[in-house]
Design an enzyme around this catalytic site. Structure first.
Site, PDB file in Angstrom:
ATOM      1  N   GLU A 127       0.845  -1.205   0.000  1.00 21.30           N
ATOM      2  CA  GLU A 127       0.000   0.000   0.000  1.00 21.30           C
ATOM      3  C   GLU A 127       0.878   1.253   0.000  1.00 21.30           C
ATOM      4  O   GLU A 127       0.727   2.149   0.853  1.00 21.30           O
ATOM      5  CB  GLU A 127      -0.970  -0.020   1.192  1.00 21.30           C
ATOM      6  CG  GLU A 127      -1.922  -1.200   1.127  1.00 21.30           C
ATOM      7  CD  GLU A 127      -3.093  -1.157   2.100  1.00 21.30           C
ATOM      8  OE1 GLU A 127      -3.147  -0.243   2.936  1.00 21.30           O
ATOM      9  OE2 GLU A 127      -3.971  -2.037   1.998  1.00 21.30           O
ATOM     10  N   GLU A 177      -4.742  -8.933  -0.162  1.00 20.57           N
ATOM     11  CA  GLU A 177      -5.459  -8.618   1.090  1.00 20.57           C
ATOM     12  C   GLU A 177      -6.927  -8.516   0.758  1.00 20.57           C
ATOM     13  O   GLU A 177      -7.335  -7.647  -0.027  1.00 20.57           O
ATOM     14  CB  GLU A 177      -4.964  -7.304   1.713  1.00 20.57           C
ATOM     15  CG  GLU A 177      -3.643  -7.439   2.430  1.00 20.57           C
ATOM     16  CD  GLU A 177      -3.256  -6.203   3.227  1.00 20.57           C
ATOM     17  OE1 GLU A 177      -4.144  -5.512   3.764  1.00 20.57           O
ATOM     18  OE2 GLU A 177      -2.049  -5.931   3.307  1.00 20.57           O
TER      19      GLU A 177
HETATM   20  O1  AHR Z   1      -4.721  -6.271   7.175  1.00 19.30           O
HETATM   21  C1  AHR Z   1      -4.650  -5.109   7.930  1.00 19.30           C
HETATM   22  C2  AHR Z   1      -4.051  -3.935   7.164  1.00 19.30           C
HETATM   23  O2  AHR Z   1      -4.893  -3.570   6.121  1.00 19.30           O
HETATM   24  C3  AHR Z   1      -2.730  -4.161   6.488  1.00 19.30           C
HETATM   25  O3  AHR Z   1      -1.662  -4.027   7.347  1.00 19.30           O
HETATM   26  C4  AHR Z   1      -2.706  -3.099   5.445  1.00 19.30           C
HETATM   27  O4  AHR Z   1      -1.943  -3.448   4.323  1.00 19.30           O
HETATM   28  C5  AHR Z   1      -4.165  -2.892   5.115  1.00 19.30           C
HETATM   29  O5  AHR Z   1      -4.517  -1.577   5.087  1.00 19.30           O
END
Ligand code: AHR
Length: 561
Positions: free
Chosen positions: A231, A365
């Site tokens: 990110e 994610e």
């Molecule tokens: O999964 C939790 C968080 O969500 C991670 O650390 C981040 O990459 C995302 O914003």
């Protein structure tokens, strides 16, 4: 409604029951008196009472057809990947208890968790973050003396660094998964990341390789995937696409994998930071990276573009993970199905610059992100996992499989004790979640060939929210066996499925089905078996399979020929 009833004074309910009994007695008396009209009136009324008191939902019929002779892309086993970040009790307690713990462990890693994960055939684990990765310095987590630091992203707690590189790779070895390392682009340097990879992978007697050997691992490690930042448009450094691209090129060039076994075959795949949504900010990001990739020179490369998308409805996460009703069930599932359009949107951009689909879209994610459980530390992202999450997982895995030509990797967030977890632990206790069971039921789809299923899903509407009633995928495994996964999203109506099969002579079909009494049914440490799969079988006749699916259920069956 249920709540309103619970608060109604007990006395008024008692009175109503008494009144109903009186009316029934009057009718019984008339019936004994023998009038046919009264008898028929009574019969109709009884029917009406039965229908109102216990509604028996009629099964909705759904026709499906599968032509096994028209296979599609491979459903890459890596879409069943996991994500374990240094966050709350995801790593510490969830995986790592230390070798002097009373909890049975192997070199500090919990045996119960390892045994449970082995059954999922986890293909890869992304580590150490997440946002944590862009503040992680690997040297603090190797050797006999660990540096104690902080975890500012997630509660500002102490990070003991006792679970570091060797412990992570030992864990992977124990569960049989491959490493997906996310390197620190935000606050690290290309040199730091390059040295980490040299330390891990070289077979030559460099100083770093000798240090690795001194720390217990003379042989080079295999690193299958390298995430270059996390990110980077937000917690990873708030970079513009152009700034990130300049970093990507440098890291891609200098962070090398030297493992001799990974030079020709099994090369390490490099995954660039990609979008975090569907708005123009994200489509522009995908455009920028893919455009650069199209004209990339020999000196840098990438193999995947990451995408993050949580089912949250709105930020900050406010939906309860347990103790909700069918409205919230429908809202969350409606929101999760947007994954399909999101993938389609970014795939279309990728197709412009990479029509041969060399670059994988890596959804590394994803999952349901709800309000923290009351009483938990908010920064630890603790939530329960319900039947709704099982349905959510199945719908997303189906979407990934339906985009198998482009989506070749995905990592649910997160593996243990954090967000949509497979496993919850509390000291020595462990419970497997409904999501865990979906992953277990879907194991046969790992590396299976996608087989298209055609059907009219129908719809159901709840509180103005309309959803498809049914979702399904099929796949042919390496042994040639056909597997079918069908989700009945409708929380109330069973579904009668009739599958016409071409190119296969089906003799029988059986498998497992996962459902529970309520949309928010959960497994707890005290009652761990509320949402567990049960055996199910289908009838096979004249090339057709028929089976009935319970409302709100996920079913996976194998077709025997
Ligand atoms: O999964 C939790 C968080 O969500 C991670 O650390 C981040 O990459 C995302 O914003």
């Amino acid at each position: 409604m249920a709540q309103k009833l619970a608060f109604r004074p007990f006395r008024s309910i008692q009175c109503q029951i008494l009144r109903q009994a009186q009316v029934r007695r009057t009718f019984l008396f008339a019936l004994q008196a023998g009038s046919p009209l009264v008898r028929s009136l009574f019969a109709s009324l009884t029917l009406l009472i039965v229908a109102t008191a216990a509604p028996v939902a009629a099964a909705q019929k759904v026709q499906m057809s599968i032509d096994v002779s028209k296979p599609g892309a491979k459903i890459d086993r890596n879409i069943f990947g996991q994500f374990a970040e240094h966050l709350g009790h995801g790593v510490y307690e969830g995986i790592w208890v230390g070798s002097d713990s009373k909890i049975p462990n192997t070199r500090g890693i919990r045996n119960d968790v390892v045994a449970a994960l082995k059954a999922l055939k986890v293909p890869d684990v992304r580590w150490p973050g997440g946002c944590f990765a862009d503040e992680y310095h690997w040297r603090k987590g190797i050797g006999p003396q660990r540096t104690v630091t902080l975890n500012p992203n997630w509660g500002g707690v102490i990070e003991p660094n006792t679970f570091g590189t060797h412990e992570f790779l030992d864990f992977l070895d124990q569960i049989g998964a491959e490493a997906y390392l996310s390197v620190n682009v935000g606050s690290g340097t290309p040199q730091e990341a390059a040295e980490w990879l040299e330390y891990l992978t070289t077979a030559q007697p460099t100083t770093l390789a000798k240090e690795r050997a001194a720390n217990g691992h003379p042989a080079p490690y295999k690193v299958a995937f390298l995430g270059i930042g996390n990110e980077s448009w937000d917690c990873g450094g708030n970079m513009t696409p152009d700034y990130y691209l300049s970093q990507l090129k440098i890291y891609s060039r200098f962070v090398r994998n030297f493992n001799p076994a990974q030079q020709d075959k099994q090369q390490m795949l490099k995954i660039a930071v990609g979008p975090g949504g569907g708005e123009s900010r994200w489509t522009e990001w995908t455009e920028a990276i893919m455009k650069a990739y199209q004209s990339h020179t020999w000196s840098w490369d990438m193999n995947g573009l990451s995408m993050h998308s949580y089912t949250v409805v709105k930020w900050p996460p406010s939906y309860a993970s347990v103790g909700f009703g069918e409205k919230e069930y429908a809202q969350i599932l409606k929101s999760t199905m947007e994954m399909n359009d999101l993938i389609a949107k970014h795939s279309a951009i990728m197709d412009k610059y990479d029509p041969e689909k060399k670059i994988a879209l890596v959804v590394d994610e994803w999952g349901g992100w709800y309000a923290p459980l009351p009483g938990s530390t908010p920064g630890f992202l603790v939530q329960q996992n319900s039947l709704r999450d099982a349905i959510l997982a199945a719908l997303n895995l189906n979407i990934f499989a339906q985009h198998a030509d482009r989506v070749r990797m995905a990592n649910i967030a997160q593996m243990i004790n954090v967000l949509q977890a497979m496993i919850l632990t509390d000291k020595e206790k462990m419970v497997l979640t409904p999501t865990y069971y979906v992953y277990k039921m879907y194991v046969p789809f790992q590396d299976a060939t996608f087989v298209p299923v055609t059907f009219d899903a129908g719809t159901f509407t709840h509180d103005g929210i309309t959803l498809p009633r049914i979702d399904a995928i099929a796949g042919k495994d390496k042994a040639g066996k056909l597997w079918l996964a069908i989700t009945n999203v409708d929380p109330n109506q069973p579904a009668e499925i009739e599958v016409s099969l071409a190119g296969i002579n089906a003799k029988s079909a059986s498998g497992e089905t996962l459902t529970a009494p309520k949309v928010d049914s959960v497994n707890t440490f005290d009652v761990p078996n509320t949402v567990v799969p049960k055996p199910v079988s289908a009838k096979a006749q004249d090339g057709k399979l028929t089976l009935e699916l319970a409302p709100k259920s996920v079913t996976v069956i194998a077709v025997e020929q």
